[in-house]
Design an enzyme around this catalytic site. Structure first.
Site, short mmCIF file in Angstrom:
data_model
loop_
_atom_site.label_atom_id
_atom_site.label_comp_id
_atom_site.label_asym_id
_atom_site.label_seq_id
_atom_site.Cartn_x
_atom_site.Cartn_y
_atom_site.Cartn_z
N ASP A 102 3.09 -4.23 8.00
CA ASP A 102 1.87 -3.45 7.80
C ASP A 102 0.72 -4.43 8.03
OD1 ASP A 102 -0.42 -2.32 6.82
OD2 ASP A 102 0.45 -1.61 4.94
N CYS A 142 -4.91 2.45 -3.52
CA CYS A 142 -3.66 2.96 -2.94
C CYS A 142 -2.50 1.99 -3.15
CB CYS A 142 -3.79 3.29 -1.46
SG CYS A 142 -5.02 4.55 -1.13
N HIS A 164 0.87 -1.17 0.00
CA HIS A 164 0.00 0.00 0.00
C HIS A 164 0.92 1.23 0.00
CE1 HIS A 164 -2.81 2.93 1.84
NE2 HIS A 164 -3.79 2.10 1.52
N GLN A 171 -4.50 -5.02 7.25
CA GLN A 171 -5.51 -5.98 6.78
C GLN A 171 -5.43 -7.32 7.52
OE1 GLN A 171 -7.92 -5.13 4.89
NE2 GLN A 171 -7.16 -3.23 4.00
N LYS A 228 -10.49 -0.27 10.72
CA LYS A 228 -10.66 -1.46 9.87
C LYS A 228 -11.00 -2.69 10.70
CE LYS A 228 -7.29 0.15 6.48
NZ LYS A 228 -8.01 0.46 5.24
N1 PMP Z 1 -1.87 -0.65 4.55
C1 PMP Z 1 -2.84 -1.44 4.04
C2 PMP Z 1 -2.49 -2.83 3.60
C3 PMP Z 1 -4.14 -0.94 3.92
O1 PMP Z 1 -5.08 -1.72 3.39
C4 PMP Z 1 -4.42 0.37 4.36
C5 PMP Z 1 -5.81 0.95 4.22
N2 PMP Z 1 -6.39 0.77 2.97
C6 PMP Z 1 -3.38 1.13 4.90
C7 PMP Z 1 -2.13 0.59 4.99
C8 PMP Z 1 -3.59 2.52 5.39
O2 PMP Z 1 -4.47 2.55 6.47
P1 PMP Z 1 -4.90 3.96 7.06
O3 PMP Z 1 -5.51 4.73 5.92
O4 PMP Z 1 -5.90 3.62 8.12
O5 PMP Z 1 -3.68 4.62 7.59
#
Ligand code: PMP
Length: 416
Positions: A204, A370, A127, A207, A230
């Site tokens: 990270d 993203c 991401h 998920q 999430k």
């Molecule tokens: N890493 C991953 C794998 C994600 O899916 C997301 C959210 N789509 C993020 C980071 C970023 O999360 P946040 O917008 O809550 O900071």
């Protein structure tokens, strides 16, 4: 709520007021959980209770409300520590979200540790939140980014990983579960070989923590980041876990009130962990409500939540094959995957798929999620993604498939 061996979707749905509504006259089917999840009444209630009954700042007040707020805020930290198997609350830093947690490491640890020629090992499935902070850290320090190859089904090529991991590698930064492919990366094994090479590993877990029973002590990762929103919690609260000895060696990220020991006009000392990294008034209600979300997931059983998501993803994968012109990305049937499926349909842009499904009350996500470099690797500018959680059912997946069939017929007709 009593522990159950299986997820009872109907009774769970009754806990989520938002799910009772209709969208465009149809019952809402919420399949955008990888973006953010809905909140059960107990989480909303925890927020209301804080603001209506004991709203107060933490750590400094000596009155009853301040003491209650402080006690609940610090108790929330302990709940979160237990939830991810951390050795203690000192290793849990409350931040806004995954993005801020990763930036904290990139702006403190990385900038202090990295030297010109050092390497940060990433994957193409990251991401942007676990990519751009490292691009900036590399630019600031003269370090270099390297990328592990992926196999055609979106899993890491282990040989490529071993080949790239070397004496110059200082950090391996990797997603636990891809938010596009659903790939589950072998973090424990990656941590083991990274440590053998003297590299730290950052996970990270945006998920994974919401779905998988994650235990940081078993994974032996150095840093782990995730977001409350999430995993049934509110927005604006997230967590950075890090090994305490590493946090001790790090400089503060943000500075000001709350994080100081003693301040003179010329200098300051820092508070002990974890408060050294929590400058200013924190998201008190958010942390307390996040702990409530953790308890909700624990009451259902973490393994049950995981199995339910896996079952839905497997079912969706199977049913999507029935729709002509659909191409699904990520690991195929038989390989465990996160609770999501990303796909494209011949002749229909993912944005149009999403718009058509919305007319049937089905919320999915379309775009690059993203993860632009990953889509470049996949060879498509965008995908459609259906992502599941504990309140979703197989019947809803059937609705998705029926709606996709209608979309295909409609566009097939229009396009001739
Ligand atoms: N890493 C991953 C794998 C994600 O899916 C997301 C959210 N789509 C993020 C980071 C970023 O999360 P946040 O917008 O809550 O900071």
């Amino acid at each position: 709520m009593p522990k159950t061996s299986e997820i009872d979707v109907a009774s769970i749905r009754a806990d989520f007021p938002i799910l009772a509504q209709k969208v465009h006259g149809r019952p809402l089917v919420y399949f955008d959980n990888a973006a953010t999840t809905q909140k059960p009444r107990v989480v909303i209630e925890a927020l209301r209770e804080y603001y209506e009954e004991y709203n107060s700042n933490v750590h400094r007040g000596l009155h009853a409300l301040a003491e209650k707020a402080t006690e609940r805020y610090e108790a929330a930290r302990e709940v979160v520590a237990r939830f991810i198997g951390a050795p203690g609350p000192g290793s849990i830093i409350f931040v806004r979200n995954t993005t801020e947690a990763i930036n904290l490491v990139a702006y403190t640890w990385a900038r202090k540790t990295l030297r010109p020629g050092d390497e940060i090992l990433l994957t193409p499935m990251e991401h942007h939140s676990n990519l751009v902070p490292w691009q900036l850290a590399a630019r600031a320090t003269g370090a270099r980014l390297r990328f592990v190859d992926l196999l055609p089904d979106g899993q890491i090529d282990w040989n490529s990983f071993l080949r790239l991991l070397g004496p110059r590698t200082r950090l391996v930064a990797v997603t636990h579960i891809s938010n596009v492919l659903g790939t589950i990366n072998p973090i424990r094994a990656m941590a083991q070989v990274s440590h053998q090479q003297g590299a730290a590993i950052l996970v990270d877990a945006a998920q994974s923590v919401p779905h998988l029973p994650v235990n940081v002590s078993e994974l032996d990762c150095d840093f782990l980041a995730f977001s409350g929103h999430k995993m049934l919690g509110p927005t604006g609260i997230g967590v950075l876990y890090a090994k305490e000895e590493i946090l001790e060696s790090m400089e503060p990220f943000l500075s000001g009130g709350e994080m100081i020991g003693e301040v003179t006009l010329e200098s300051a000392t820092w508070r002990e962990l974890p408060w050294k990294f929590e400058a200013g008034t924190p998201n008190i209600a958010g942390a307390i409500a996040l702990a409530r979300a953790c308890q909700y997931l624990e009451d259902l059983g973490r393994e049950n939540v995981w199995q339910h998501g896996l079952r839905l993803a497997t079912y969706a994968l199977k049913r999507l094959q029935e729709v002509e012109g659909v191409h699904v990305y990520g690991p195929g049937p038989g390989t465990p995957r996160g609770a999501l499926v990303s796909f494209t349909m011949e002749g229909i842009h993912p944005h149009d798929i999403s718009t058509v499904l919305d007319q049937d009350g089905i919320a999915i996500r379309a775009g690059h999620h993203c993860a632009e470099p990953l889509h470049r690797w996949l060879g498509v500018p965008a995908t459609a993604r259906a992502s599941f959680y504990l309140y979703n059912s197989e019947a809803e997946v059937d609705q998705l498939i029926a709606s996709l069939q209608r979309a295909r017929e409609y566009f097939g007709h229009v396009l001739g």
